[in-house]
Write a protein that holds these residues in place. Structure first.
Motif, PDB file in Angstrom:
ATOM      1  N   SER A  21       0.828  -1.211   0.000  1.00 37.46           N
ATOM      2  CA  SER A  21       0.000   0.000   0.000  1.00 37.46           C
ATOM      3  C   SER A  21       0.862   1.261   0.000  1.00 37.46           C
ATOM      4  O   SER A  21       0.511   2.250  -0.648  1.00 37.46           O
ATOM      5  CB  SER A  21      -0.935   0.010   1.211  1.00 37.46           C
ATOM      6  N   ALA A  25       0.886   4.068  -2.777  1.00 35.93           N
ATOM      7  CA  ALA A  25       0.746   5.485  -2.431  1.00 35.93           C
ATOM      8  C   ALA A  25       1.761   6.330  -3.202  1.00 35.93           C
ATOM      9  O   ALA A  25       1.459   7.453  -3.611  1.00 35.93           O
ATOM     10  CB  ALA A  25       0.919   5.681  -0.926  1.00 35.93           C
ATOM     11  N   ALA A  28       0.366   6.745  -6.508  1.00 34.32           N
ATOM     12  CA  ALA A  28      -0.751   7.689  -6.441  1.00 34.32           C
ATOM     13  C   ALA A  28      -0.246   9.130  -6.440  1.00 34.32           C
ATOM     14  O   ALA A  28      -0.796   9.987  -7.136  1.00 34.32           O
ATOM     15  CB  ALA A  28      -1.591   7.412  -5.198  1.00 34.32           C
ATOM     16  N   ALA A  29       0.796   9.392  -5.666  1.00 33.70           N
ATOM     17  CA  ALA A  29       1.355  10.743  -5.620  1.00 33.70           C
ATOM     18  C   ALA A  29       1.876  11.162  -6.999  1.00 33.70           C
ATOM     19  O   ALA A  29       1.658  12.291  -7.444  1.00 33.70           O
ATOM     20  CB  ALA A  29       2.468  10.813  -4.576  1.00 33.70           C
ATOM     21  N   ASP A  31       0.873   9.928  -9.878  1.00 34.25           N
ATOM     22  CA  ASP A  31      -0.278  10.060 -10.770  1.00 34.25           C
ATOM     23  C   ASP A  31      -0.991  11.388 -10.547  1.00 34.25           C
ATOM     24  O   ASP A  31      -1.442  12.020 -11.504  1.00 34.25           O
ATOM     25  CB  ASP A  31      -1.236   8.884 -10.553  1.00 34.25           C
ATOM     26  N   LEU A  32      -1.087  11.822  -9.306  1.00 35.10           N
ATOM     27  CA  LEU A  32      -1.703  13.125  -9.029  1.00 35.10           C
ATOM     28  C   LEU A  32      -0.906  14.264  -9.638  1.00 35.10           C
ATOM     29  O   LEU A  32      -1.473  15.229 -10.152  1.00 35.10           O
ATOM     30  CB  LEU A  32      -1.824  13.342  -7.516  1.00 35.10           C
ATOM     31  N   ASP A 101      -3.022   2.664 -15.230  1.00 35.53           N
ATOM     32  CA  ASP A 101      -3.983   2.187 -14.229  1.00 35.53           C
ATOM     33  C   ASP A 101      -4.257   0.698 -14.428  1.00 35.53           C
ATOM     34  O   ASP A 101      -4.323  -0.065 -13.461  1.00 35.53           O
ATOM     35  CB  ASP A 101      -5.305   2.952 -14.345  1.00 35.53           C
ATOM     36  N   PRO A 148      -4.936   7.110  -7.050  1.00 38.17           N
ATOM     37  CA  PRO A 148      -5.216   7.401  -5.639  1.00 38.17           C
ATOM     38  C   PRO A 148      -6.415   6.606  -5.097  1.00 38.17           C
ATOM     39  O   PRO A 148      -6.423   6.213  -3.927  1.00 38.17           O
ATOM     40  CB  PRO A 148      -5.503   8.904  -5.635  1.00 38.17           C
ATOM     41  N   MET A 151      -5.212   3.136  -4.434  1.00 37.13           N
ATOM     42  CA  MET A 151      -4.459   3.127  -3.186  1.00 37.13           C
ATOM     43  C   MET A 151      -5.401   3.094  -1.990  1.00 37.13           C
ATOM     44  O   MET A 151      -5.193   2.338  -1.040  1.00 37.13           O
ATOM     45  CB  MET A 151      -3.540   4.358  -3.122  1.00 37.13           C
ATOM     46  N   ALA A 152      -6.446   3.891  -2.027  1.00 35.11           N
ATOM     47  CA  ALA A 152      -7.419   3.899  -0.927  1.00 35.11           C
ATOM     48  C   ALA A 152      -8.087   2.530  -0.791  1.00 35.11           C
ATOM     49  O   ALA A 152      -8.274   2.026   0.323  1.00 35.11           O
ATOM     50  CB  ALA A 152      -8.467   4.985  -1.163  1.00 35.11           C
TER      51      ALA A 152
END
Length: 163
Positions: A21, A25, A28-29, A31-32, A101, A148, A151-152
């Motif tokens: 995870s 994360a 995710a960071a 990707d953001l 993704d 993200p 990840m959640a």
């Protein structure tokens, strides 16, 4: 029905999934910030994910159990990959789920197996739907990075496994 203290130590598996995870994360960071998932990073994450059957089989190291766990990991990878691939192919004009993704969900499926990967995807898509409805954009398409939410979902599935 059994009672008493469980004889199996689940903490190595929990720590493995918690580390997974944390890696997700990081994706995710990125990707953001960049709106993409780098293939090189996915290749570095893949060997870590491929260790899942070994970690799940431990401490017995039974050959038949390892084969079963490997097949479950493969089924999870197929579920993650194919469900997001179908979502991408069903979207209008290439909008929606991106290739990074899809590849990440396939790799995550090795870690979580089929049923837990479906839970990750259900949580991720539910959260994404809630956020997009809350944003309430009327004109044009709302573009949200999906990692993200993956990840959640992975964190939720990992934390609910604590018993």
């Amino acid at each position: 029905m059994t009672t008493g203290i469980p004889t199996v130590n689940r903490s190595p598996l929990f720590l493995y999934e918690l580390l997974a995870s944390a890696c997700i994360a990081g994706f995710a960071a990125y990707d953001l910030k960049k709106r993409r998932v780098p293939d090189r990073a996915l290749l570095l994450f893949l060997p870590f994910a491929l260790m899942a059957p070994l970690i799940r089989t431990r401490p017995s190291w039974s050959g038949s159990l390892l084969l079963y766990r490997s097949l479950c990991s493969l089924a999870g990878a197929a579920a993650g990959f194919l469900i997001l691939l179908a979502a991408a192919m069903g979207s209008k004009e290439g909008a929606g789920i991106g290739g990074g993704d899809i590849k990440l969900a396939g790799i995550m499926g090795f870690i979580y197996g089929p049923s837990r990967m479906l839970a990750v995807l259900l949580i991720a898509s539910g959260l994404a739907a809630c956020i997009s409805l809350a944003a309430g954009r009327k004109k044009g398409m709302l573009s949200l990075p999906f990692v993200p939410f993956l990840m959640a979902g992975s964190l939720a599935v990992t934390l609910t496994a604590i018993q």
